[in-house]
Design an enzyme around this catalytic site. Structure first.
Site, short mmCIF file in Angstrom:
data_model
loop_
_atom_site.label_atom_id
_atom_site.label_comp_id
_atom_site.label_asym_id
_atom_site.label_seq_id
_atom_site.Cartn_x
_atom_site.Cartn_y
_atom_site.Cartn_z
N SER A 142 39.76 79.60 81.71
CA SER A 142 39.14 80.74 80.95
C SER A 142 37.46 80.48 81.16
O SER A 142 37.05 79.60 81.69
CB SER A 142 39.20 80.22 79.52
OG SER A 142 38.41 81.12 78.67
N TYR A 155 39.01 75.72 71.23
CA TYR A 155 39.54 76.43 72.16
C TYR A 155 38.73 76.02 73.53
O TYR A 155 39.23 75.63 74.78
CB TYR A 155 39.64 77.82 71.92
CG TYR A 155 40.25 78.68 73.19
CD1 TYR A 155 41.56 78.70 73.20
CD2 TYR A 155 39.13 79.43 74.27
CE1 TYR A 155 42.01 79.73 74.11
CE2 TYR A 155 39.82 80.15 75.22
CZ TYR A 155 40.85 80.34 75.13
OH TYR A 155 41.67 81.09 76.08
N LYS A 159 39.96 74.11 77.32
CA LYS A 159 39.72 74.78 78.32
C LYS A 159 38.95 74.06 79.55
O LYS A 159 39.08 74.02 80.61
CB LYS A 159 39.36 76.26 78.47
CG LYS A 159 40.43 77.11 77.64
CD LYS A 159 41.75 77.06 78.39
CE LYS A 159 42.74 78.19 77.72
NZ LYS A 159 43.99 78.31 78.38
N1 LIG Z 1 43.38 87.04 76.82
C1 LIG Z 1 42.30 86.65 77.44
O1 LIG Z 1 41.16 87.48 77.34
C2 LIG Z 1 42.23 85.10 78.01
C3 LIG Z 1 43.18 84.32 78.12
N2 LIG Z 1 43.03 83.21 78.62
C4 LIG Z 1 44.32 82.40 78.79
O2 LIG Z 1 45.39 82.96 79.43
C5 LIG Z 1 46.57 82.89 78.88
C6 LIG Z 1 47.51 83.67 78.36
O3 LIG Z 1 46.62 84.36 77.54
P1 LIG Z 1 47.13 85.50 76.80
O4 LIG Z 1 48.49 86.37 77.39
O5 LIG Z 1 45.91 86.35 76.40
O6 LIG Z 1 47.97 84.96 75.46
P2 LIG Z 1 48.85 85.73 74.38
O7 LIG Z 1 48.76 84.98 73.14
O8 LIG Z 1 49.07 87.08 74.51
O9 LIG Z 1 50.32 85.27 75.16
C7 LIG Z 1 50.43 83.72 75.08
C8 LIG Z 1 51.86 83.44 75.33
O10 LIG Z 1 52.22 82.15 75.26
C9 LIG Z 1 53.18 81.85 74.55
N3 LIG Z 1 53.13 80.67 73.98
C10 LIG Z 1 52.30 80.03 72.98
N4 LIG Z 1 52.68 78.81 72.80
C11 LIG Z 1 53.49 78.43 73.49
C12 LIG Z 1 54.31 77.21 73.61
N5 LIG Z 1 54.16 75.80 72.93
N6 LIG Z 1 55.18 77.00 74.52
C13 LIG Z 1 55.59 78.11 75.23
N7 LIG Z 1 54.87 79.29 75.00
C14 LIG Z 1 54.07 79.35 74.42
C15 LIG Z 1 53.29 82.79 73.18
O11 LIG Z 1 54.33 83.16 72.55
C16 LIG Z 1 52.86 84.13 73.99
O12 LIG Z 1 53.89 84.60 74.57
C17 LIG Z 1 46.20 81.40 77.66
O13 LIG Z 1 46.10 80.21 78.37
C18 LIG Z 1 44.96 81.75 77.31
O14 LIG Z 1 44.21 80.74 76.86
C19 LIG Z 1 41.91 82.83 79.30
C20 LIG Z 1 40.85 83.68 79.15
C21 LIG Z 1 40.90 84.98 78.75
C1 LIG Z 2 37.36 84.06 74.60
C2 LIG Z 2 37.90 83.46 75.74
O1 LIG Z 2 37.04 83.20 76.69
C3 LIG Z 2 39.26 83.38 75.91
C4 LIG Z 2 40.12 84.24 75.10
O2 LIG Z 2 39.71 82.75 76.69
#
Ligand SMILES: NC(=O)C1=CN([C@@H]2O[C@H](COP(=O)(O)OP(=O)(O)OC[C@H]3O[C@@H](n4cnc5c(N)ncnc54)[C@H](O)[C@@H]3O)[C@@H](O)[C@H]2O)C=CC1
Ligand SMILES: CC(=O)C(C)=O
Length: 260
Positions: A142, A155, A159
């Site tokens: 991230s 968080y 990361k």
């Molecule tokens: N949305 C954003 O702006 C950003 C996201 N990220 C990272 O990208 C990745 C995906 O993020 P998003 O799609 O936005 O999140 P999201 O919350 O929309 O989706 C995450 C998915 O992971 C699943 N999940 C959660 N805990 C779990 C577990 N213990 N085992 C298996 N699955 C599990 C959830 O059920 C969900 O379907 C994450 O690692 C997040 O930290 C990084 C930077 C920015």
């Molecule tokens: C705020 C941020 O940097 C995330 C969701 O990765």
């Protein structure tokens, strides 16, 4: 199912960025395994992908459990005969001031974001070594893995830790022709940012719903928030042979927000 196709596992791919990554890899010609802890959403996504003609199977598990990560790889190899790419995408967030960080929050975020990534990397690497093939491991980092954000202390720490494990795994696994890299998104409109916005607004009476997201995204130099496909574009490259000479990197894809 085409046994000639490369095979990729994408964790946390029932929705959000993981789903977009899975869809992109399917369009790139991969057989894909979608994994998530949310079984209802996972089955919906699997059905949608099957209707689109993708070679897809689903596996419900929890990335924070080492044994379940091993079972995920075993299931994949049983169904598709091999593994080529493992994407440690699943992750969770938490929003609190530093003084309110507690044991539950630390345990939950480190268990999923960090332990999950380590266990996924180990399970995939052991399979690549057994196959005697090259392999790619791609982690969700991230902007918060390069810069630590107020209210996102735990968080951000997870990361930073993902970035560290990406470097050390890349160094130790290079001799097996395993590349380990990470993608670092910025501000993408998924359920994660909906939750972050909701929580940040609760802590600041001057903010209305949507304001925290707006505040973060208004700093993006390219002038728009991130779409999941922006992230999928980078992951597609990292999963391809075009990135064979890149390892140990945590690459920013944020529209111009953090500069390293
Ligand atoms: N949305 C954003 O702006 C950003 C996201 N990220 C990272 O990208 C990745 C995906 O993020 P998003 O799609 O936005 O999140 P999201 O919350 O929309 O989706 C995450 C998915 O992971 C699943 N999940 C959660 N805990 C779990 C577990 N213990 N085992 C298996 N699955 C599990 C959830 O059920 C969900 O379907 C994450 O690692 C997040 O930290 C990084 C930077 C920015
Ligand atoms: C705020 C941020 O940097 C995330 C969701 O990765």
């Amino acid at each position: 199912m085409n046994s000639e196709n490369k095979v990729a596992i994408i964790t946390g791919s029932a929705g959000g960025l993981g789903k977009a990554i899975a869809e992109r890899l399917a369009n790139d010609g991969f057989n894909i395994v979608v994994q998530d802890i949310n079984n209802d959403l996972l089955l919906e996504t699997e059905k949608e992908f099957k209707e689109k003609g993708y070679n897809v199977i689903s596996f419900k598990s929890d990335v924070s459990k080492q044994k379940e990560q091993e079972e995920l790889v075993k299931f994949t190899v049983k169904e598709f005969n091999k593994l080529d790419v493992f994407i440690n995408n699943a992750g969770v967030d938490a929003v609190t001031p530093f003084l309110e960080i507690d044991e539950n929050q630390l345990n939950k975020l480190f268990n999923i974001n960090v332990f999950g990534t380590v266990y996924g990397t180990q399970a995939a690497a052991k399979q690549f070594i057994k196959q005697n093939t090259k392999g790619k491991i791609i982690n969700a980092c991230s902007i918060a893995g390069h810069e630590s954000y107020e209210m996102l202390g735990t968080y951000s720490a997870t990361k930073h830790s993902v970035r560290s494990f990406t470097q050390v795994a890349a160094k130790e696994l290079a001799k097996y022709k395993i590349n380990v890299n990470a993608y670092c998104p910025g501000v993408a409109k998924t359920k994660m940012w909906e939750r972050i916005d909701e929580e940040m607004v609760k802590y600041d009476e001057n903010l209305n719903p949507g304001d925290a997201f707006e505040k973060f995204s208004s700093a993006i130099k390219l002038g728009r928030y991130q779409e999941p496909k922006d992230v999928a574009n980078l992951v597609s490259f990292l999963a391809s042979e075009d990135s064979d000479y890149i390892t140990g990197q945590s690459i920013l894809t944020d529209g111009g927000l953090v500069y390293r």
